[in-house]
Design an enzyme around this catalytic site. Structure first.
Site, PDB file in Angstrom:
ATOM      1  NE  ARG A 560      19.723  -1.032   8.583  1.00 25.95           N
ATOM      2  CZ  ARG A 560      19.624  -1.842   9.595  1.00 25.95           C
ATOM      3  NH1 ARG A 560      20.357  -2.086  10.773  1.00 25.95           N
ATOM      4  NH2 ARG A 560      18.544  -2.292   9.804  1.00 25.95           N
ATOM      5  CB  VAL A 561      20.252  -4.296   2.311  1.00 32.55           C
ATOM      6  CG1 VAL A 561      21.677  -4.444   1.941  1.00 32.55           C
ATOM      7  CG2 VAL A 561      19.503  -5.097   3.431  1.00 32.55           C
ATOM      8  CG  ASP A 562      16.877  -2.114   6.966  1.00 29.64           C
ATOM      9  OD1 ASP A 562      17.641  -0.964   6.507  1.00 29.64           O
ATOM     10  OD2 ASP A 562      16.714  -2.662   7.761  1.00 29.64           O
ATOM     11  CG  ASP A 563      12.751   0.938   3.213  1.00 30.43           C
ATOM     12  OD1 ASP A 563      13.359   1.367   2.275  1.00 30.43           O
ATOM     13  OD2 ASP A 563      11.672   0.618   3.199  1.00 30.43           O
TER      14      ASP A 563
END
Ligand code: PRX
Length: 692
Positions: A560-563
């Site tokens: 994942r590149v998000d939170d």
């Protein structure tokens, strides 16, 4: 090679959307294969010959058609299902570009069908009535049961009749909070039969989380069981539901009926807390209902289910799937990615509380008339050999699981595996997070005796079904790569500006056009749907994942590149954990990051600052962890609490997670520039407190 060349030529004339497959050239030509021979694992000739898709060329032909003529490709497949009325024209319509108006995806609109009918009635009519639909394996050794397609249909009809009787109508929500009992898929199918929208909540979620979901979708009925055994521990699910219902009624959402299955192996009904008038024992009412139930015919675009998943804010997202496209997509991906045929015995270890259990425990297998194993317990109970015991017991041919389980079993002696024959196995599958090459190899060599291809399936709650996956007979595999896009999926990698990058590269994984299984909205919040998934890179669906593509065109998911943190394949939003932490009266602020974890893939690492004057102690640490267990569920409990006198923030007050991630993973020489921090010395304090 003339054949190969022909394909390469034809690819050159393909529309740009299919450009990404030009990376396949090298593989098909065999050029780079030789140089990377060691990295490639080929399916046996024997396997490939019998497979639905036996070569890269065949894949390419099918893939090319699916991209050039999606309407034709998917209509041909959809036509193999039962439709009360055929869909209208166009076969699909879409807008994935926020600049051109509202995001909209529709497939087979105007088509009238029912997914439960396609899972059960059509199979019974086709003569599969006596075929086993589910082998149910209880947690305790020797406790098991079976359901044939005919029996399953009857059970589903009885529950469907009951639900109608208590007033559940087409479009109404039903919340399901059940462990892996046969009653779980029965409930999903009964809802689908009458056009009700099921929302299954994983039975590891806390009362608070359950209440949050109940308040959001306002179900008429909640279906649960009194208790379940996890190992030797008895978990009182009904108590959790009771607490959730009290909480949701305080928010103005009251539920009329709580249908409760008496799970006798865990707990007798006498010890179950009861609210007369609302609570009903499943066993007291359901068997009295007729075993046939007319189907509610629904439009392909009518909702089938809601499934809540984590995002980057504290509020879970109600991912909405509709009927027709999802049905066609779940069934087709199941068939091809596992190379399913009618004699297979299939076992997916996922719980129906997650999307994998929706598409690949319930719908995908049943739509194919498959026999599936449903296992109640933990995969390492009573010992790490249990999975292979189950495989031998039912002669499982397709085994689908998560990397976290593979890694955990790998740590025990191989003897737990090799003491079982496993000779029935022919295909293995992996899902939920990237599978590291060493786990891949162990899975392949030890579990599969080096003869079973591994389908490493990349997809998401939102996608409904597989998006990037090997077709086991077609592709030489590379350990750790999910290989190539499924039919109809135009996967692209974009840079931070949203520009597509070709060739060997890494960036953000997006999808360019709709596919039948795509989610249609977030329940009650179409704006969030557009903002989260379609605004970051206009013109594309953004997955939230990073991905790289190697020179042969193979895809490698990088996380994942998000939170969002992926713990044992479970998606957990950092914001959810943070809000649970600060609900603790002594916690002032929380900042949560993911750290590498040997078994879970990622672990949860929480930095907390305390209310002025409160001293940090072991007791406080425990109660902070408890706060998260209570608000979200045990699976979201932080692995590490790091007491922080202050958090690194920019002058505008934004927490610098990049620095926290480095501290959490002890990459202290990679902290980067800390001079822009409001108080640079908090970093030194944090480092000094790392081992407190
Ligand atoms: O990060 C990806 C990871 O799991 C996320 C989706 O989580 P969820 O919606 O809960 O669905 C899990 C089951 C489909 C993705 O954004 N993920 C899932 N499968 C893989 C994966 N990452 C790498 N490889 C996979 N095979």
């Amino acid at each position: 090679t003339s054949d190969h060349l022909r394909h390469v030529e034809s690819m050159a004339t393909m529309p740009s959307g299919a450009g990404n497959i030009s990376h396949l050239n090298a593989v098909i030509l065999g050029e780079s294969l030789a140089s990377e021979e060691n990295d490639l694992v080929f399916p046996s000739d024997h396997f490939s010959r019998q497979a639905h898709v036996s070569s890269p060329q065949q894949y390419l032909e099918m893939y090319k058609r699916s991209i050039e003529d999606p309407a034709g490709f998917w209509s041909d497949i959809a036509a193999t299902f039962f439709w009360k009325q055929k869909w209208g024209q166009p076969v699909y319509s879409e807008n994935l570009d926020v600049r051109k108006g509202d995001i909209r995806i529709e497939w087979f609109k105007g088509g009238i069908t029912n997914i439960c009918y396609n899972c059960l009635d059509t199979n019974v009519e086709a003569g599969l009535g006596d075929k086993i639909a589910f082998y149910w394996e209880g947690s305790e050794l020797g406790v098991d049961a079976t359901l044939t397609y005919t029996q399953l249909l009857k059970n589903v009809c009885q529950l469907a009749n009951y639900l109608k009787d208590v007033g559940v109508k087409k479009g109404d929500a039903v919340v399901v909070y059940l462990p892996m009992l046969m009653e779980l898929p029965i409930t999903m199918l009964a809802c689908a039969r009458i056009g009700a929208v099921h929302s299954v909540v994983f039975a590891g979620f806390s009362a608070e989380s359950l209440a949050q979901r109940i308040v959001d979708c306002k179900p008429k009925v909640v279906i649960t069981c009194n208790a379940v055994k996890r190992g030797s521990k008895v978990i009182h699910l009904k108590d959790i539901v009771d607490a959730a219902l009290i909480e949701s009624s305080q928010s103005g959402v009251s539920v009329d009926v709580c249908l409760t299955y008496e799970n006798q192996s865990a707990m007798k009904r006498e010890s179950t807390k009861w609210l007369e008038g609302r609570d009903v024992w499943w066993q007291d009412v359901i068997p009295k209902y007729p075993t046939t139930c007319a189907v509610e015919w629904v439009d392909a675009e009518d909702p089938l289910f809601l499934l809540y998943t984590s995002g980057s804010t504290g509020k879970p997202k109600g991912v909405l799937h509709t009927t027709g496209g999802y049905m066609v997509y779940a069934a087709t991906t199941f068939k091809y990615a596992f190379d399913y045929n009618s004699s297979d015995i299939y076992w997916c270890t996922a719980d129906c509380g997650w999307i994998t259990g929706h598409s690949y425990v319930t719908y995908g297998p049943l739509l194919n008339g498959a026999t599936a194993v449903l296992y109640e317990g933990a995969p390492n109970y009573p010992d790490p050999g249990r999975c292979w015991d189950v495989v031998d017991k039912y002669k499982v041919t397709i085994f689908y699981t998560a990397p976290t389980l593979v890694r955990s079993l790998m740590r025990d002696s191989d003897e737990y595996v090799t003491r079982y024959s496993r000779k029935s196995l022919r295909v293995l599958g992996s899902v939920g997070e990237p599978i590291n090459p060493s786990a891949w190899r162990w899975f392949f060599n030890v579990v599969g005796d080096s003869k079973c291809p591994i389908s490493d399936t990349w997809w998401q709650t939102e996608t409904g079904g597989f998006m990037i996956t090997p077709l086991p007979g077609a592709w030489p595999q590379k350990p750790g790569s999910a290989t190539f896009p499924f039919f109809g999926v135009q996967a692209v990698i974009v840079d931070e500006k949203g520009v597509e990058i070709e060739g060997e590269c890494s960036g953000y994984l997006c999808v360019k056009c709709s596919w039948p299984g795509a989610f249609r909205t977030l329940y009650g919040d179409h704006e969030r749907y557009e903002t989260t998934y379609f605004k970051p890179f206009p013109g594309y669906y953004f997955s939230g994942d990073g991905c790289s593509r190697d020179k042969d065109g193979y895809h490698w998911l990088t996380g994942r590149v998000d939170d969002v943190i992926n713990v044992s394949g479970h998606r957990i939003g950092t914001a959810e954990v943070e809000s649970a932490l600060v609900s603790h009266p002594q916690c002032a602020e929380g900042a949560v990051v993911g750290v590498e974890h040997e078994v879970k893939g990622q672990g949860i690492y929480a930095f907390v600052t305390l209310v002025e004057g409160v001293p940090y102690s072991e007791e406080l640490r425990k109660s902070l962890v408890l706060a998260v267990r209570k608000q979200i569920g045990a699976f979201a409990a932080p692995d590490r609490i790091h007491w922080a006198p202050g958090l690194p923030k920019t002058r505008s007050g934004k927490i610098m997670r990049r620095i926290l991630r480095k501290i959490a993973s002890r990459q202290l020489d990679e902290l980067g520039d800390t001079s822009t921090l409001a108080e640079p010395n908090v970093v030194d304090q944090l480092i000094a407190l790392a081992d407190v």
